[in-house]
Scaffold this active site. Structure first.
Site, PDB file in Angstrom:
ATOM      1  N   SER A 124       1.037  12.841   3.271  1.00  0.00           N
ATOM      2  CA  SER A 124       0.325  11.619   2.870  1.00  0.00           C
ATOM      3  C   SER A 124       0.403  10.607   4.001  1.00  0.00           C
ATOM      4  CB  SER A 124       0.970  11.022   1.622  1.00  0.00           C
ATOM      5  OG  SER A 124       0.399   9.764   1.328  1.00  0.00           O
TER       6      SER A 124
ATOM      7  N   TYR B 274       8.814   8.963  -3.035  1.00  0.00           N
ATOM      8  CA  TYR B 274       7.557   9.596  -2.600  1.00  0.00           C
ATOM      9  C   TYR B 274       7.406   9.489  -1.085  1.00  0.00           C
ATOM     10  CZ  TYR B 274       2.554  10.660  -2.324  1.00  0.00           C
ATOM     11  OH  TYR B 274       1.336  11.216  -2.005  1.00  0.00           O
TER      12      TYR B 274
END
Ligand SMILES: NC(=O)c1ccc[n+]([C@@H]2O[C@H](COP(=O)([O-])OP(=O)(O)OC[C@H]3O[C@@H](n4cnc5c(N)ncnc54)[C@H](OP(=O)(O)O)[C@@H]3O)[C@@H](O)[C@H]2O)c1
Length: 264
Positions: A144, A157
């Site tokens: 990401s 995350y």
């Protein structure tokens, strides 16, 4: 070198194939003639997608309903993949939480580390020896843009995506000349069919989003060319560069306050 050609024996594996980017990756690979192994927990959704892909593209699609965050549950899959002719592995399954780490459920945060990072490592290690023996293969790792940054209220995350971003781009360098391709998919916002996205959707302007189908097509194109990193969408590319090179002491509080709102 290009990716292995699809055969009746070899398989492309997609984790997180029951929704979102994973469903789109599976469709993209099937449209290019690859037979598949689809992995996620919701076996019913995988089976429905498998049937659609077989009917539409005539490929064989196997389904593995596995909780990848559970080491014992994923062990048989790791063993299976190590023994099969895996042409392509898309390490895509992943989830996020928002909010202060101290307020989140510790067990779930640990499960996110297992799913987003440790399982990616396990599955990559499982397929790598076979790909090296065959001098051919492709590993796509969905990281990401968040993995390039420090983002308060998204700590687990971000940390796991820093792991996947680093794993992908480092491993690619080790595999130069072996015939094994490794590409990092490091997207900004990707619109999916996941209803959980509705809250986030309302807070991010529409023009920033790319579709899961576009992200999947660009990812498999990039993997074919052994590109280091693919960031689908012009705006996301710009945000990714800005996020990487702007000092973290400036971006962290700004982005962190946005994620705090998402947590609430
Ligand atoms: N969409 C975005 O804006 C965006 C941006 C940057 C990065 N990403 C990354 O892209 C990847 C896919 O995201 P997405 O937006 O497509 O999300 P999504 O629609 O929520 O899909 C997540 C997939 O992961 C699977 N999964 C979740 N927990 C699992 C578990 N414990 N074991 C096995 N499979 C599990 C889910 O299937 P089951 O629930 O059936 O298990 C689902 O198929 C993730 O790694 C995410 O971090 C997404």
């Amino acid at each position: 070198m290009s990716l292995p050609v699809p055969t009746s024996e070899n398989r492309a594996v997609v984790t997180g194939a029951s929704s979102g980017i994973g469903t789109a990756l599976a469709t993209e690979l099937a449209s290019r003639g690859y037979s598949l192994i689809l992995v996620a927990r919701r076996g019913d959704l995988l089976a429905e997608h498998a049937q659609r892909l077989t009917e539409r593209y005539g490929v064989t699609v196997e389904v593995r309903a596995v909780d990848l965050s559970d080491r014992d549950a994923r062990a048989p899959l790791v063993t299976e993949l190590a023994s099969r002719d895996i042409a392509i592995l898309c390490n895509n399954a992943g989830v996020a939480t928002f909010g202060a780490l101290s307020k989140l459920d510790p067990a779930y945060e640990r499960a996110i580390v297992e799913l987003n990072a440790v399982a990616v490592h396990d599955l990559t290690l499982a397929v790598l020896p076979g790909m090296l023996d065959r001098h051919a293969g492709g590993i796509l790792i969905t990281g990401s843009a968040a993995g390039n940054m420090a983002i308060p209220n998204n700590a687990t995350y971000v940390a796991t995506k820093a792991f996947t971003n680093g794993l992908s781009e480092s491993l690619r360098g080790e595999l130069k000349g072996t015939g094994v391709h490794v590409t990092l998919l490091a997207p900004g916002p990707v619109r999916t069919d996941n209803p959980d996205q509705d809250d986030v959707s309302a807070k991010i302007p529409g023009f920033i989003w790319v579709t899961a189908a576009d992200a999947a097509r660009q990812s498999i194109d990039a993997l074919s060319r052994n590109k280091m990193r693919v960031v689908p969408g012009l705006i996301s590319k710009g945000m990714s560069v800005a996020g990487t090179y702007t000092p973290r002491r400036i971006t962290a509080p700004l982005v962190g306050s946005f994620y705090k709102k998402m947590g609430s």
